[in-house]
Scaffold this active site. Sequence first.
Site, PDB file in Angstrom:
ATOM      1  N   SER A   1      -1.930   1.531 -16.647  1.00  0.00           N
ATOM      2  CA  SER A   1      -1.211   0.427 -16.744  1.00  0.00           C
ATOM      3  C   SER A   1      -0.937   0.188 -18.193  1.00  0.00           C
ATOM      4  CB  SER A   1      -1.865  -0.959 -16.091  1.00  0.00           C
ATOM      5  OG  SER A   1      -2.130  -0.918 -14.765  1.00  0.00           O
TER       6      SER A   1
HETATM    7  N1  SAH Z   1      -5.652   0.268 -12.926  1.00  0.00           N
HETATM    8  C1  SAH Z   1      -5.279   1.261 -12.933  1.00  0.00           C
HETATM    9  C2  SAH Z   1      -3.885   1.298 -12.322  1.00  0.00           C
HETATM   10  C3  SAH Z   1      -3.512   2.629 -11.705  1.00  0.00           C
HETATM   11  S1  SAH Z   1      -1.849   2.659 -10.842  1.00  0.00           S
HETATM   12  C4  SAH Z   1      -5.011   2.015 -14.438  1.00  0.00           C
HETATM   13  O1  SAH Z   1      -5.111   1.149 -15.244  1.00  0.00           O
HETATM   14  O2  SAH Z   1      -5.393   3.154 -14.408  1.00  0.00           O
HETATM   15  C5  SAH Z   1      -2.378   1.951  -9.361  1.00  0.00           C
HETATM   16  C6  SAH Z   1      -3.230   2.762  -8.499  1.00  0.00           C
HETATM   17  O3  SAH Z   1      -3.442   2.227  -7.120  1.00  0.00           O
HETATM   18  C7  SAH Z   1      -2.982   4.313  -8.265  1.00  0.00           C
HETATM   19  O4  SAH Z   1      -3.982   5.029  -8.780  1.00  0.00           O
HETATM   20  C8  SAH Z   1      -3.038   4.196  -6.624  1.00  0.00           C
HETATM   21  O5  SAH Z   1      -3.430   5.444  -6.101  1.00  0.00           O
HETATM   22  C9  SAH Z   1      -3.772   3.000  -6.193  1.00  0.00           C
HETATM   23  N2  SAH Z   1      -3.534   2.513  -4.886  1.00  0.00           N
HETATM   24  C10 SAH Z   1      -2.094   2.347  -4.145  1.00  0.00           C
HETATM   25  N3  SAH Z   1      -2.388   1.964  -3.104  1.00  0.00           N
HETATM   26  C11 SAH Z   1      -3.731   1.718  -2.880  1.00  0.00           C
HETATM   27  C12 SAH Z   1      -4.472   1.326  -1.701  1.00  0.00           C
HETATM   28  N4  SAH Z   1      -4.066   1.007  -0.768  1.00  0.00           N
HETATM   29  N5  SAH Z   1      -5.851   0.951  -2.111  1.00  0.00           N
HETATM   30  C13 SAH Z   1      -6.429   1.496  -3.003  1.00  0.00           C
HETATM   31  N6  SAH Z   1      -5.842   2.100  -4.292  1.00  0.00           N
HETATM   32  C14 SAH Z   1      -4.419   2.086  -4.079  1.00  0.00           C
END
Ligand code: SAH
Length: 221
Positions: free
Chosen positions: A70
């Site tokens: 993010s």
């Molecule tokens: N906070 C993280 C954001 C990653 S993007 C960072 O800054 O690195 C969002 C993430 O949510 C992705 O890695 C995706 O695989 C995960 N995601 C999507 N749906 C999900 C679910 N149902 N349960 C857990 N993780 C999920």
Amino acid sequence: MSEFDLRGIGMTSQRTRDRLVARLREQGIEHPGVLDAMASTPRHIFIDEALSHRAYEDTALPIGHGQTISQPLVVALMTATLLNEVRGRVLELGTGSGYQTAILSALCQRVFSIERVEPLMQRARLRFDAMGLPNVVARVGDGYRGWPEQAPFSGILVTAAPRSLPDTLLEQLEVGGRMIVPVGDGGMQELKVIDRTEDGYVETVVEYVRFVPMLKGVRTS
Ligand code: SAH
């Protein structure tokens, strides 16, 4: 040099982090704890080596598997909004790179984090081990189910966008607790704050954001 090498905590990366924090302040982030955590957490170890020179730009970056780390401003805004109300046990959904987890870990009692893509979780765990974050517990799973064994939580922070508010997550929030979650389809989503009170749930929209969709089930590759 390994991507988990912490040598970058040296002066050069400290100066670039300080510049990032100055920009966050200019954009209205005031929470001193959040600004301190972002000044001391090395974002470059959460990003693949090929892109790590861009680690302190205020932008989202790809982390593989179609996902992104993010944007720092969004991490700061979400963390500050959550922590204005809570500091106890926090559930994070969408571990991704683990950067947001590390920021929460500096400011909350305990962080429980769930990621649905196993290879992303494996990499995030290596980073948590390298940094030594004793109050983080992370696992692979479907965030739609929350973490019932550890509920209730004083805070829930969701970093992928569900189409609508999942009831299961609302139930795992304690009375007095706060959830922050982007809600909506595709394009832009509403970043919502939900406060659980004695009488029910109070919802506020704080911002418009763009997150990857929250998907059901887990992925092993
Ligand atoms: N906070 C993280 C954001 C990653 S993007 C960072 O800054 O690195 C969002 C993430 O949510 C992705 O890695 C995706 O695989 C995960 N995601 C999507 N749906 C999900 C679910 N149902 N349960 C857990 N993780 C999920």
